[in-house]
Structure formats: structure tokens, C-alpha cells
Design an enzyme around this catalytic site. Sequence first.
Site, PDB file in Angstrom:
ATOM      1  N   ASP A  54       0.835  -1.192   0.000  1.00  0.00           N
ATOM      2  CA  ASP A  54       0.000   0.000   0.000  1.00  0.00           C
ATOM      3  C   ASP A  54       0.876   1.252   0.000  1.00  0.00           C
ATOM      4  O   ASP A  54       0.626   2.208  -0.759  1.00  0.00           O
ATOM      5  CB  ASP A  54      -0.907  -0.014   1.240  1.00  0.00           C
ATOM      6  CG  ASP A  54      -1.707   1.262   1.394  1.00  0.00           C
ATOM      7  OD1 ASP A  54      -2.634   1.492   0.598  1.00  0.00           O
ATOM      8  OD2 ASP A  54      -1.401   2.049   2.312  1.00  0.00           O
ATOM      9  N   GLU A  93      -1.821  -5.130  -3.780  1.00  0.00           N
ATOM     10  CA  GLU A  93      -0.858  -4.461  -2.904  1.00  0.00           C
ATOM     11  C   GLU A  93       0.120  -5.469  -2.303  1.00  0.00           C
ATOM     12  O   GLU A  93       1.328  -5.194  -2.212  1.00  0.00           O
ATOM     13  CB  GLU A  93      -1.594  -3.711  -1.799  1.00  0.00           C
ATOM     14  CG  GLU A  93      -2.397  -2.524  -2.306  1.00  0.00           C
ATOM     15  CD  GLU A  93      -3.213  -1.842  -1.225  1.00  0.00           C
ATOM     16  OE1 GLU A  93      -3.536  -0.649  -1.404  1.00  0.00           O
ATOM     17  OE2 GLU A  93      -3.529  -2.490  -0.200  1.00  0.00           O
TER      18      GLU A  93
END
Length: 228
Positions: free
Chosen positions: A44, A116
Site C-alpha cells: 500500500d 498491494e
Amino acid sequence: MKSSLDKLERKLGYSFKDPDLAVLALTHRSCGGRNNERLEFLGDSIVNFLIAEDLFRRFPEAREGQLSRLRARMVRGQTLAELAREFGLGDFLLLGSGELKSGGFRRESILADVVEALLGAIYLDSGMETCRERVQVWYASRLSSLSVTDQHNKDPKTRLQEHLQSRQQKLPDYELLSIEGKAHAQTFKVCCHVEGLSDTEGTGSSRRIAEQQSARRALVSLGVEVEE
């Protein structure tokens, strides 16, 4: 698993030196034990940075707010889930029996998380430069189509506020209706009040997300945005 991993690597355009990292990135917490949550946390941060870096160089005259809106559009769950579907990542996910039965391989949040996690795994496997190259390839068409003047780069709350201001109407009011679930998996429910319009509600994993959803539904009710 070897043949499945080979197929995934072809789709991603990347071959793992450590296959265990790829397996871990694909392992949802519903499997119990080690899972992809830590890799997701890492990925992320990486995708946010790399998209921000690309936008900073791509739009040298853009203001901070414009860059922030463009980045938000690129790294939001919906966009990440779209990437996951393009790669067919749902076919490679390792899910617990409950998630498997409930169709977790199609759930947007799970698909977004695994993109992610895979980026985090690639970083640990080969470093930032390889991540940068992959993000540029994965996002190529999306990044090339961006414009700082595109109205849809603005989030729903901003668009709703500007729409009402342009008509000299009262600004919207957002009311938190409820918070459900445990601390680590809460669901927020918000109501958007717009004068002369029926209230619209939104839900999400944060108050901000719920407010954005309720604002978007208000825009749909106003005929500004079309329901997808």
C-alpha cells in the site's frame, strides 16, 4: 502450485526469485496462520509513493490538491480491484473455506489487497526499481489517460460541494448513523443531507469512504453522475 505460479508470473510480467513470497501474497487471512496482511501494508505504501512520483513528474504544473485527487483515483480499491481482475488474480487466491463459499475471490476489497500484497512481495524479492517498472507497466493506460482538468478526478464530496455552490445552494451535511463490527473490521454508515433532495446513505470501512459513497449517490440523484 508450480504451474499455477508460472501462469501468474506471466500475467504479472515478473518472475519471483523466492516463490514463497508469491504464495504468501496470495494467502488471505481466512486461511489462518501466515497471510498477506503484512505484505499488503508494505505494498500500500509502495503503490502510493510510486503513483505520487509518476504524477509529480507527469504534471509539473499541477497543484497539490490536483495531484492528490489523481493519486486517490489511481490507488483506490476500485482501481486496484480492476487491475486484479485484468490479471485474473481471483483464480490464484488462497482462501479459507468460508471465504471460498461466499465468493471471496470476487470481492473487491480482497482483490485490491492482493495487488498491494504482490507489490510488497516484489519489493522484497527485487527492490524498488523493479516495483517502479511494474507499476508503470500495470498502470500505463490509466496514467496516460489522466488529465488534471478532468472533473472526474475530483472525489464525490468535492464534486457535490462544487455543484451546489455553483447553484448557490446550501452545502451538504453528513451525519454518522452507525458504526458496526469489531475495531479491526468496522463498517461505518453515513447519511448525506442535501436541501430539497431525499437523503442518501453510504457505507464503508471508514467514515471518509462512507461519506464519499453517500455523496456519490446524491450526485446520481441530482443527475450529475450516472449510477454504475
